[in-house]
Scaffold this motif. Structure first.
Motif, PDB file in Angstrom:
ATOM      1  N   LEU A   1       0.820  -1.199   0.000  1.00  0.00           N
ATOM      2  CA  LEU A   1       0.000   0.000   0.000  1.00  0.00           C
ATOM      3  C   LEU A   1       0.865   1.265   0.000  1.00  0.00           C
ATOM      4  CD1 LEU A   1      -2.989   0.605   0.006  1.00  0.00           C
ATOM      5  CD2 LEU A   1      -2.878   0.777   2.498  1.00  0.00           C
TER       6      LEU A   1
ATOM      7  N   LEU B   1       0.163  -4.258  -5.745  1.00  0.00           N
ATOM      8  CA  LEU B   1      -0.826  -3.178  -5.741  1.00  0.00           C
ATOM      9  C   LEU B   1      -0.355  -2.002  -6.575  1.00  0.00           C
ATOM     10  CD1 LEU B   1      -2.062  -3.117  -2.032  1.00  0.00           C
ATOM     11  CD2 LEU B   1      -3.060  -4.292  -3.999  1.00  0.00           C
TER      12      LEU B   1
ATOM     13  N   TRP C   1      -6.855  -7.188  -2.936  1.00  0.00           N
ATOM     14  CA  TRP C   1      -7.270  -5.932  -2.344  1.00  0.00           C
ATOM     15  C   TRP C   1      -8.709  -6.095  -1.863  1.00  0.00           C
ATOM     16  CZ3 TRP C   1      -5.139  -1.965  -0.402  1.00  0.00           C
ATOM     17  CH2 TRP C   1      -5.805  -0.730  -0.285  1.00  0.00           C
TER      18      TRP C   1
ATOM     19  N   VAL D   1      -7.731  -0.113   5.860  1.00  0.00           N
ATOM     20  CA  VAL D   1      -6.619  -0.821   5.200  1.00  0.00           C
ATOM     21  C   VAL D   1      -5.238  -0.330   5.649  1.00  0.00           C
ATOM     22  CG1 VAL D   1      -7.886  -1.522   3.144  1.00  0.00           C
ATOM     23  CG2 VAL D   1      -6.794   0.747   3.207  1.00  0.00           C
TER      24      VAL D   1
ATOM     25  N   ASN E   1     -10.502   1.551   2.424  1.00  0.00           N
ATOM     26  CA  ASN E   1     -10.374   1.184   1.004  1.00  0.00           C
ATOM     27  C   ASN E   1     -11.430   1.849   0.137  1.00  0.00           C
ATOM     28  OD1 ASN E   1     -12.453  -0.305   2.125  1.00  0.00           O
ATOM     29  ND2 ASN E   1     -12.138  -2.068   0.766  1.00  0.00           N
TER      30      ASN E   1
END
Lengths: 261, 261, 261
Positions: free
Chosen positions: C49, C98, C159, C174, C185
């Motif tokens: 992230l 991600l 995710w 998150v 999120n």
């Protein structure tokens, strides 16, 4: 030319940034790399170990500055140790000695020439007033001899020896990293005399019976031993802190037997 | 040209790194130096003090960016303060004011020209969207006048005064560093009026009777006083944390008498 | 060419500095930027992230190295993901996924060619022995194809999806930043379907009824919601830690209704 900085200043205050300002004012082209500013306060041995473990990975002629300096403002000398490989700058309290231990230095200078100090030199921050400016002038190509008189010896830390007995070897925890991994003073070569298939590593009532090839080998949350990236025996717990789990401290004894049991 | 960064972002998140990415995208040759990212969250006074204590050690024309900005997204203005010596960039909440205090600025700009902002400007991260790009454009040589309109005044922090009484002087703790050393607002010049041999420094029931010339002078774990590297009176404990031992806080009163007692 | 570093190494040890030493030894002109070394230990999702949120702010062709690598020393592959925009280097455990998610990569390389590794490669520190040298060689202009064979796929993190229901949408926490702000999120676009004037955000028994335009809007110490600088819904408390106050954790459910109640 690279200048590295290792201190016990932590990350709350601007002290490291101030040293970089002083360096930039003298040599705007110096490249500064932080090794660690998380050395425990006044822990000269930890600072010495951080330096020793780090310098092999830097290019030749790197200038390493260490400021772990509980005696700042007293008679302890500021020194520079020059070897074929690099320059070490810091207080003469042993913090440079583990990094310099392998060979007799080419040159050992007491940094006594105040021409190359910031003025006035404070009683509490020689990192800013002596060590940073010396490193910066050195990076400009000034001859180390200009910084002060040559001296004969420097303070040394006694590295705890690995003791060999008939039934095994005895060492100790010398450093605990941020993951809680326990670094011992036992090097991979120390293990050569032992039958690897019968190893038994003991620490604070914990027994580990083999050397793993990865942290992940300890998937069931057991303690494991690995040869770490500095070539030393290390006790760890996969995805966990061996320190927190064992309450181990620097100085704790580690015994390795290769016996029958 | 050097850009320094001072924030309360801490060291967990990538916010500082993101500011450096924005700067590098505008001026790949800018040199960025971290002053501190350990300013306590939203502590404008601590950020102001960090900046004031640090800027004298940087070369002329350094660009100092401070992001301690609880009012981000409100009407508080983003400003630039230009002096002969340097540039200060940050929110107009007083965080720049201790560094700028000595002189009236050459130029004071409200950073209102969105041409030099990242778009869209977020409600919560002007460090990334306004302050970093402005610093980067400034380091490219853009005239500060391009960044917005000239304004007349900026928010100032009231620095706690040292109060002189007949029997001594009264100050306070203004900053506590990572070692637990207690910085006071009392400067070395404030002590000139007092007979140094009869000093008596009082703080939270603690009494210190002289000013030492090094931390190590306090070898028996007593509290000591030193003139620290910023020229201020500081209370410390050798190889220990005066803060932890005394539970002192920023704002605590420090009284210095030069009386007979 | 910029190389960024993101790790879970923390700030106590010299591991990051050692990686910079290795890079400098290969390419003295590489510019290294720290994104964060405060990723929680072994937290691949948090590392992923951090990377995803940071890369949009760096110039094209930046090389991003991530070392959150609990499987170091096992069969998990070291990989490089090249896109039109940048290069991602790290372990193939999802930590890069991600950031790479939006598009199929131009090239995906298993970093198997030991010519470009430090030797010997340790069992515990591929950041030093594989990822740093690869990044440095790449910054010198070496073709990624030289680093190993092209492979077809890489590990991906799932995710957590935002779930839409008739009476609202359901997401989760998150990430929690150093200020204690709770990142969800839920993206700003997810809110478009809801009547903003009737929003009701629920988390651990807490209810927030509107989206503020600044942290300072929550002056009475209430929880507030903002659209944060990454375009996500965030729960915060002005000048306070929403995490400490609510004891919220990553994974906690957040429900948003736009109902009548």
């Amino acid at each position: 030319m690279i200048i590295t900085l290792t201190t016990d200043f932590g990350y709350k205050d601007p002290f490291v940034g101030i040293m970089k300002g002083v360096i930039a004012g003298i040599n705007p082209h110096a490249r500064v790399v932080d090794l660690s500013h998380g050395v425990p306060p006044q822990d000269v041995v930890a600072g010495a170990l951080v330096l020793r473990n780090s310098i092999p990975y830097f290019p030749p002629d790197t200038i390493h500055v260490v400021v772990v300096d509980p005696g700042v403002g007293t008679a302890r000398r500021p020194i520079l140790i020059q070897s074929r490989r690099n320059y070490l700058i810091g207080p003469d309290n042993g913090v440079l000695s583990l990094a310099a231990a392998d060979k007799s230095p080419d040159r050992l200078i007491h940094l006594s020439n105040s021409t190359y100090h910031r003025k006035p030199v404070s009683a509490t921050f020689h990192g800013r007033d002596i060590f940073a400016p010396i490193a910066a002038y050195l990076s400009l190509g000034i001859d180390p001899a200009a910084f002060g008189e040559t001296v004969e010896d420097y303070a040394r830390i006694t590295w705890p020896p690995v003791v060999k007995a008939e039934d095994g070897i005895k060492g100790e925890i010398v450093y605990i990293d941020g993951f809680g991994n326990l670094f011992t003073n036992i090097q991979v070569d120390d293990l050569n005399s032992l039958a690897k298939e019968k190893l038994r590593i003991s620490l604070r009532g914990i027994t580990v019976r083999r050397i793993a090839t990865s942290y992940a080998a300890g998937k069931n949350r057991d303690y494991i031993a690995v040869i770490n990236s500095f070539g030393a025996l290390e006790i760890a717990v996969y995805k966990n802190s061996a320190q927190r789990r064992s309450q181990a401290k620097v100085g704790d004894e580690v015994f390795i037997s290769a016996g029958e049991t």
